[in-house]
Design a protein around this motif. Structure first.
Motif, PDB file in Angstrom:
ATOM      1  N   ALA A  64       7.116  -7.139  11.203  1.00 24.91           N
ATOM      2  CA  ALA A  64       8.413  -7.774  10.984  1.00 24.91           C
ATOM      3  C   ALA A  64       9.075  -7.271   9.709  1.00 24.91           C
ATOM      4  O   ALA A  64      10.306  -7.120   9.647  1.00 24.91           O
ATOM      5  N   LEU A  65       8.267  -6.998   8.693  1.00 26.97           N
ATOM      6  CA  LEU A  65       8.811  -6.612   7.382  1.00 26.97           C
ATOM      7  C   LEU A  65       8.775  -5.103   7.148  1.00 26.97           C
ATOM      8  O   LEU A  65       9.086  -4.641   6.037  1.00 26.97           O
ATOM      9  N   ASP A  66       8.434  -4.348   8.158  1.00 24.35           N
ATOM     10  CA  ASP A  66       8.325  -2.896   8.001  1.00 24.35           C
ATOM     11  C   ASP A  66       9.635  -2.315   7.455  1.00 24.35           C
ATOM     12  O   ASP A  66      10.722  -2.617   7.954  1.00 24.35           O
ATOM     13  N   GLY A  67       9.499  -1.520   6.417  1.00 25.36           N
ATOM     14  CA  GLY A  67      10.659  -0.862   5.821  1.00 25.36           C
ATOM     15  C   GLY A  67      11.221  -1.542   4.594  1.00 25.36           C
ATOM     16  O   GLY A  67      12.024  -0.939   3.871  1.00 25.36           O
ATOM     17  N   VAL A  68      10.819  -2.794   4.328  1.00 29.52           N
ATOM     18  CA  VAL A  68      11.365  -3.492   3.148  1.00 29.52           C
ATOM     19  C   VAL A  68      10.271  -3.956   2.189  1.00 29.52           C
ATOM     20  O   VAL A  68      10.559  -4.626   1.202  1.00 29.52           O
ATOM     21  N   ILE A  69       9.030  -3.591   2.472  1.00 27.22           N
ATOM     22  CA  ILE A  69       7.915  -3.990   1.600  1.00 27.22           C
ATOM     23  C   ILE A  69       7.818  -3.018   0.430  1.00 27.22           C
ATOM     24  O   ILE A  69       7.820  -1.798   0.618  1.00 27.22           O
ATOM     25  N   MET A  70       7.734  -3.548  -0.797  1.00 25.72           N
ATOM     26  CA  MET A  70       7.560  -2.699  -1.976  1.00 25.72           C
ATOM     27  C   MET A  70       6.071  -2.519  -2.232  1.00 25.72           C
ATOM     28  O   MET A  70       5.342  -3.485  -2.464  1.00 25.72           O
ATOM     29  N   ARG A  71       5.607  -1.278  -2.203  1.00 23.03           N
ATOM     30  CA  ARG A  71       4.190  -0.975  -2.397  1.00 23.03           C
ATOM     31  C   ARG A  71       3.926  -0.048  -3.580  1.00 23.03           C
ATOM     32  O   ARG A  71       2.771   0.209  -3.902  1.00 23.03           O
ATOM     33  N   ASP A  72       4.961   0.473  -4.217  1.00 23.59           N
ATOM     34  CA  ASP A  72       4.821   1.493  -5.267  1.00 23.59           C
ATOM     35  C   ASP A  72       4.048   0.924  -6.464  1.00 23.59           C
ATOM     36  O   ASP A  72       4.552   0.047  -7.164  1.00 23.59           O
ATOM     37  N   PRO A  73       2.826   1.416  -6.748  1.00 22.43           N
ATOM     38  CA  PRO A  73       2.038   0.867  -7.864  1.00 22.43           C
ATOM     39  C   PRO A  73       2.669   1.074  -9.236  1.00 22.43           C
ATOM     40  O   PRO A  73       2.339   0.361 -10.187  1.00 22.43           O
ATOM     41  N   SER A  74       3.613   2.019  -9.334  1.00 22.98           N
ATOM     42  CA  SER A  74       4.264   2.235 -10.633  1.00 22.98           C
ATOM     43  C   SER A  74       5.185   1.086 -11.003  1.00 22.98           C
ATOM     44  O   SER A  74       5.611   0.980 -12.162  1.00 22.98           O
ATOM     45  N   ARG A  75       5.485   0.184 -10.049  1.00 20.57           N
ATOM     46  CA  ARG A  75       6.319  -0.971 -10.355  1.00 20.57           C
ATOM     47  C   ARG A  75       5.524  -2.114 -10.987  1.00 20.57           C
ATOM     48  O   ARG A  75       6.086  -3.154 -11.313  1.00 20.57           O
ATOM     49  N   THR A  76       4.224  -1.953 -11.136  1.00 19.35           N
ATOM     50  CA  THR A  76       3.405  -2.979 -11.792  1.00 19.35           C
ATOM     51  C   THR A  76       3.916  -3.224 -13.200  1.00 19.35           C
ATOM     52  O   THR A  76       4.165  -2.283 -13.949  1.00 19.35           O
ATOM     53  N   GLY A  77       4.066  -4.515 -13.552  1.00 22.61           N
ATOM     54  CA  GLY A  77       4.462  -4.837 -14.916  1.00 22.61           C
ATOM     55  C   GLY A  77       5.948  -4.827 -15.122  1.00 22.61           C
ATOM     56  O   GLY A  77       6.419  -5.024 -16.239  1.00 22.61           O
TER      57      GLY A  77
END
Length: 328
Positions: free
Chosen positions: A315-328
């Motif tokens: 259902a959420l395919d395409g809008v999930i943020m997975r980029d580990p550089s966004r941590t913090g």
């Protein structure tokens, strides 16, 4: 309510914890804040999370008054240090020894307790050596003012380095507090494996994505009056990044039939989803009304089958943020 161990420590926490960021001392009046804490206690929540920076120290004071008279041994009280407090002097922020020790003592006074169960580094401080930071934490632990140490929004590399130093200093580093939800999964690829290796559990914040996963924000429509997105005191700018994305808001609506099939509200589904991750020890919920506590706490103990998890991903395919550089 169900309980989990926090990382590999001996500390048990409630699966749902109560947090008072942007509510106590700012968004809601004290009487309402006290009612929300009472609702949390009545629902079996024993774990309470705050920070000195929330409402510039007022949130800690409100929580201290709300928990006054409760059996201290039956509670787990968490707070944090890093962000500026007070008049903004050069030592009023960061993870230097002076700020950590002074902040810890001030937090204990506001919380009306002799110790906190978990003291967390609210962010990583690249301007101070880890040795200085963890020596200060070690002294607080040895003094009995802090039982365990945690971090918040640290990267995998920072967690690994901190865990190695903590072992050398015999400091009980047991947790990380990151943002985590169906929509925001940046910790999955790096932070969670590093945490598992180091023995840390996650205490996750914003499991409902600031209310977006309740489904109340509709694509192409203004936010409902009285919602968090219309309140300057309640993180309006923080939630705006989700609301600017109509595709995301539309896909969130596709979660509604999944929740209905399970006889869950969308908020309950969102909180239950983060608890399916075995490295998550507790999900922090906030509230402006006691009814919100009573609703969200029903996510405790819910188990989602693999086919349900796949439906959510689809259902959420395409809008999930997975980029580990966004941590913090």
């Amino acid at each position: 309510m169900e309980f989990r161990r926090l990382g590999r420590s001996g500390l048990s926490v409630s699966e749902i914890s109560y947090g008072n960021w942007i509510t106590h001392g700012s968004q809601v009046e004290e009487e309402q804040a006290l009612a929300c804490v009472k609702a949390a206690l009545d629902a079996g929540i024993t774990t309470f999370d705050t920070a000195d920076v929330y409402a510039n120290t007022r949130a800690e004071s409100v929580l201290g008054r709300a928990l006054a008279g409760q059996r201290r041994e039956s509670l787990e009280i968490f707070t944090k240090v890093f962000w500026p407090t007070g008049p903004g002097g050069p030592n009023d922020k960061g993870l230097g020894r002076k700020h950590i020790i002074e902040s810890a003592n001030a937090s204990l006074t506001r919380l009306q307790t002799d110790y906190v169960d978990l003291y967390q580094a609210h962010r990583f401080d690249s301007s101070v050596s880890l040795e200085e930071t963890f020596l200060a934490f070690a002294d607080l632990v040895r003094a009995g003012k802090v039982l365990y140490i945690g971090v918040s929004e640290w990267t995998a590399g920072q967690i690994t380095a901190a865990a190695e130093l903590a072992r050398e200093l015999r400091v009980p580093l047991i947790s990380n507090q990151p943002q985590y939800s169906m929509l925001w999964r940046v910790i999955e690829s790096e932070v969670i494996p590093a945490s598992e290796e180091a023995g840390l559990g996650q205490i996750v914040w914003s499991p409902i994505a600031q209310g977006v996963l309740t489904g109340k924000y509709q694509p192409g429509q203004p936010p409902p009056e009285g919602s968090r997105a219309t309140d300057e005191k309640s993180g309006k700018e923080f939630i705006a990044r989700f609301l600017r994305n109509d595709e995301l808001l539309a896909k969130v609506q596709d979660l509604r039939p999944i929740a209905e099939e399970l006889d869950l509200s969308m908020a309950q589904l969102a909180v239950a989803w983060v608890l399916q991750n075995q490295n998550v020890s507790s999900a922090i919920i906030g509230a402006t009304r006691p009814e919100q506590v009573h609703e969200n706490v029903k996510a405790a103990g819910v188990r989602l089958e693999a086919d349900v998890l796949k439906k959510i991903d689809d259902a959420l395919d395409g809008v999930i943020m997975r980029d580990p550089s966004r941590t913090g």
